[in-house]
Every structure is written in C-alpha cells, then in structure tokens.
Design a protein around this motif. Structure first.
Motif, mmCIF file in Angstrom:
data_model
loop_
_atom_site.group_PDB
_atom_site.id
_atom_site.type_symbol
_atom_site.label_atom_id
_atom_site.label_comp_id
_atom_site.label_asym_id
_atom_site.label_seq_id
_atom_site.Cartn_x
_atom_site.Cartn_y
_atom_site.Cartn_z
ATOM 1 N N PRO A 93 -3.494 6.739 7.194
ATOM 2 C CA PRO A 93 -2.686 7.169 6.047
ATOM 3 C C PRO A 93 -1.278 7.577 6.475
ATOM 4 O O PRO A 93 -1.093 8.206 7.518
ATOM 5 C CB PRO A 93 -3.447 8.384 5.510
ATOM 6 C CG PRO A 93 -4.822 8.257 6.043
ATOM 7 C CD PRO A 93 -4.704 7.525 7.347
ATOM 8 N N SER A 94 -0.306 7.193 5.674
ATOM 9 C CA SER A 94 1.083 7.520 5.983
ATOM 10 C C SER A 94 1.869 7.697 4.692
ATOM 11 O O SER A 94 1.836 6.823 3.820
ATOM 12 C CB SER A 94 1.719 6.404 6.808
ATOM 13 O OG SER A 94 3.118 6.609 6.919
ATOM 14 N N VAL A 95 2.596 8.798 4.581
ATOM 15 C CA VAL A 95 3.448 9.013 3.413
ATOM 16 C C VAL A 95 4.597 8.008 3.375
ATOM 17 O O VAL A 95 5.240 7.860 2.340
ATOM 18 C CB VAL A 95 3.996 10.453 3.348
ATOM 19 C CG1 VAL A 95 2.881 11.449 3.139
ATOM 20 C CG2 VAL A 95 4.821 10.779 4.573
ATOM 21 N N PHE A 96 4.835 7.311 4.470
ATOM 22 C CA PHE A 96 5.891 6.296 4.502
ATOM 23 C C PHE A 96 5.407 4.939 4.016
ATOM 24 O O PHE A 96 6.198 4.022 3.846
ATOM 25 C CB PHE A 96 6.475 6.188 5.912
ATOM 26 C CG PHE A 96 7.171 7.441 6.335
ATOM 27 C CD1 PHE A 96 8.403 7.787 5.801
ATOM 28 C CD2 PHE A 96 6.586 8.305 7.239
ATOM 29 C CE1 PHE A 96 9.040 8.970 6.162
ATOM 30 C CE2 PHE A 96 7.210 9.485 7.609
ATOM 31 C CZ PHE A 96 8.443 9.811 7.075
ATOM 32 N N ASP A 97 4.099 4.801 3.776
ATOM 33 C CA ASP A 97 3.523 3.568 3.248
ATOM 34 C C ASP A 97 3.509 3.668 1.727
ATOM 35 O O ASP A 97 2.788 4.494 1.163
ATOM 36 C CB ASP A 97 2.106 3.388 3.795
ATOM 37 C CG ASP A 97 1.405 2.160 3.246
ATOM 38 O OD1 ASP A 97 1.959 1.472 2.355
ATOM 39 O OD2 ASP A 97 0.290 1.875 3.712
ATOM 40 N N PRO A 98 4.299 2.835 1.033
ATOM 41 C CA PRO A 98 4.380 2.949 -0.427
ATOM 42 C C PRO A 98 3.063 2.671 -1.144
ATOM 43 O O PRO A 98 2.910 3.027 -2.310
ATOM 44 C CB PRO A 98 5.456 1.936 -0.818
ATOM 45 C CG PRO A 98 5.629 1.042 0.342
ATOM 46 C CD PRO A 98 5.162 1.782 1.562
ATOM 47 N N THR A 99 2.088 2.080 -0.477
ATOM 48 C CA THR A 99 0.797 1.798 -1.111
ATOM 49 C C THR A 99 -0.241 2.873 -0.828
ATOM 50 O O THR A 99 -1.351 2.820 -1.353
ATOM 51 C CB THR A 99 0.240 0.438 -0.635
ATOM 52 O OG1 THR A 99 -0.037 0.507 0.770
ATOM 53 C CG2 THR A 99 1.222 -0.684 -0.920
ATOM 54 N N SER A 124 -2.075 6.465 -1.015
ATOM 55 C CA SER A 124 -2.229 7.560 -1.984
ATOM 56 C C SER A 124 -1.658 8.885 -1.495
ATOM 57 O O SER A 124 -1.451 9.802 -2.284
ATOM 58 C CB SER A 124 -3.710 7.749 -2.336
ATOM 59 O OG SER A 124 -4.158 6.655 -3.085
ATOM 60 N N SER A 125 -1.397 8.992 -0.207
ATOM 61 C CA SER A 125 -0.796 10.230 0.295
ATOM 62 C C SER A 125 0.576 10.459 -0.327
ATOM 63 O O SER A 125 1.022 11.595 -0.451
ATOM 64 C CB SER A 125 -0.703 10.209 1.823
ATOM 65 O OG SER A 125 0.162 9.180 2.268
ATOM 66 N N ARG A 126 1.226 9.389 -0.748
ATOM 67 C CA ARG A 126 2.517 9.539 -1.437
ATOM 68 C C ARG A 126 2.332 10.272 -2.754
ATOM 69 O O ARG A 126 3.146 11.096 -3.128
ATOM 70 C CB ARG A 126 3.165 8.182 -1.705
ATOM 71 C CG ARG A 126 3.957 7.683 -0.548
ATOM 72 C CD ARG A 126 5.256 7.099 -1.032
ATOM 73 N NE ARG A 126 5.994 6.623 0.119
ATOM 74 C CZ ARG A 126 6.917 5.709 0.052
ATOM 75 N NH1 ARG A 126 7.207 5.147 -1.093
ATOM 76 N NH2 ARG A 126 7.558 5.350 1.124
ATOM 77 N N HIS A 127 1.260 9.958 -3.481
ATOM 78 C CA HIS A 127 0.987 10.655 -4.742
ATOM 79 C C HIS A 127 0.721 12.131 -4.471
ATOM 80 O O HIS A 127 1.200 12.996 -5.204
ATOM 81 C CB HIS A 127 -0.196 10.027 -5.480
ATOM 82 C CG HIS A 127 -0.565 10.774 -6.719
ATOM 83 N ND1 HIS A 127 0.202 10.761 -7.865
ATOM 84 C CD2 HIS A 127 -1.600 11.601 -6.981
ATOM 85 C CE1 HIS A 127 -0.343 11.532 -8.770
ATOM 86 N NE2 HIS A 127 -1.446 12.060 -8.272
ATOM 87 N N ALA A 128 -0.033 12.409 -3.429
ATOM 88 C CA ALA A 128 -0.320 13.806 -3.071
ATOM 89 C C ALA A 128 0.980 14.544 -2.759
ATOM 90 O O ALA A 128 1.185 15.671 -3.208
ATOM 91 C CB ALA A 128 -1.266 13.867 -1.878
ATOM 92 N N LEU A 129 1.862 13.899 -2.020
ATOM 93 C CA LEU A 129 3.142 14.518 -1.670
ATOM 94 C C LEU A 129 3.990 14.742 -2.914
ATOM 95 O O LEU A 129 4.580 15.807 -3.095
ATOM 96 C CB LEU A 129 3.881 13.639 -0.663
ATOM 97 C CG LEU A 129 5.122 14.221 -0.027
ATOM 98 C CD1 LEU A 129 4.806 15.491 0.735
ATOM 99 C CD2 LEU A 129 5.765 13.193 0.890
ATOM 100 N N GLU A 130 4.016 13.757 -3.796
ATOM 101 C CA GLU A 130 4.781 13.889 -5.042
ATOM 102 C C GLU A 130 4.248 15.045 -5.888
ATOM 103 O O GLU A 130 5.020 15.826 -6.444
ATOM 104 C CB GLU A 130 4.690 12.588 -5.828
ATOM 105 C CG GLU A 130 5.469 12.593 -7.117
ATOM 106 C CD GLU A 130 5.324 11.286 -7.892
ATOM 107 O OE1 GLU A 130 5.591 11.315 -9.098
ATOM 108 O OE2 GLU A 130 4.939 10.275 -7.301
#
Length: 132
Positions: free
Chosen positions: A15-21, A23-29
């Motif tokens: 998992p990586s917040v730098f990967d736009p696909t 879900s960790s990006r949603h968690a960060l948002e």
C-alpha cells in the motif's frame, strides 16, 4: 482450479498513498480534514455528546459536525452510541482504529501548537516581500 496454471498468482503491491489506485489515499483524505482531525483529537479524552463536541471545537457548525461524525462513523473511526433515552442521549467515542489514529494526531497537534508562530511570521514576511 481457476486461472491459467502457467501464470503465477498476481503479486500484491505494498500500500502506498502515492498510488492513485490505493485505498490508503481515501484514508488520508478522510483524516486530513480539519474537522475530522479535531474531532478525533477531542474524543481522545473520552466519549462526548454532540453539544460537548461543539463547545470543544468552538467554531464548527452543527451541519459540519454532523456530516463529519457520520463520515468518521461510516469509516469505523468513531462509534455512535444511542443510549435510547428520552430526551435522546447520544455519545461518540473512538473505535480501536480511531484511537490508533489519535496517537498520531496528538503529535501533529503539538507540532502545530509549537510552530504556529513561525508559520505566522513566515506568512507575514511573504506578504511584505510580495508588496514591495
């Protein structure tokens, strides 16, 4: 057995917040919202009712508080407990994962409280330089 036996199973990526696909990006948002961070930090002290949260946060509207609490509850960070009484008595508390997040946010809160003066001074210098 399904799939092609000649192909190895797909490798799961880290998992990586730098990967736009990811879900960790949603968690960060979700947790990067000002109100979410403040609510989680406020609930770190223990369960609170809606009115107590409004007083603690100061300038949040009822609509924004309700929306943010629902989003935090939907994502498993906050637990809403309706005591089933008349008049209604509802309390909010952190879930286990919410408590783990609050530990990280406390560090961020202390950083902001320690360094806000430096940020204010930098903004003032920036405005002065741009106005010359």
């Amino acid at each position: 057995m399904s799939g092609n036996p000649n192909c190895p199973p797909p490798i799961k990526s880290t998992p990586s917040v730098f990967d736009p696909t990811c879900s960790s990006r949603h968690a960060l948002e979700l947790v990067a919202s000002k109100w979410a961070m403040l609510i989680i930090s406020a609930l770190e002290a223990g369960p609170m009712r809606n009115a107590a949260l409004m007083r603690r946060l100061g300038d949040v509207s009822q609509k924004m508080l309700t929306q943010t609490l629902k989003e935090l509850e939907r994502n498993g960070l906050v637990i809403r407990e309706d005591k089933g009484t008349v008049p209604p008595h509802v309390e909010y508390r952190l879930s286990e994962v919410g408590r783990s997040l609050s530990e990280a946010l406390i560090v961020l809160d202390r950083w902001a409280e320690t360094h806000f003066g430096e940020l204010d001074a930098a903004r003032e210098r920036y405005v002065e330089e741009k106005n010359r």
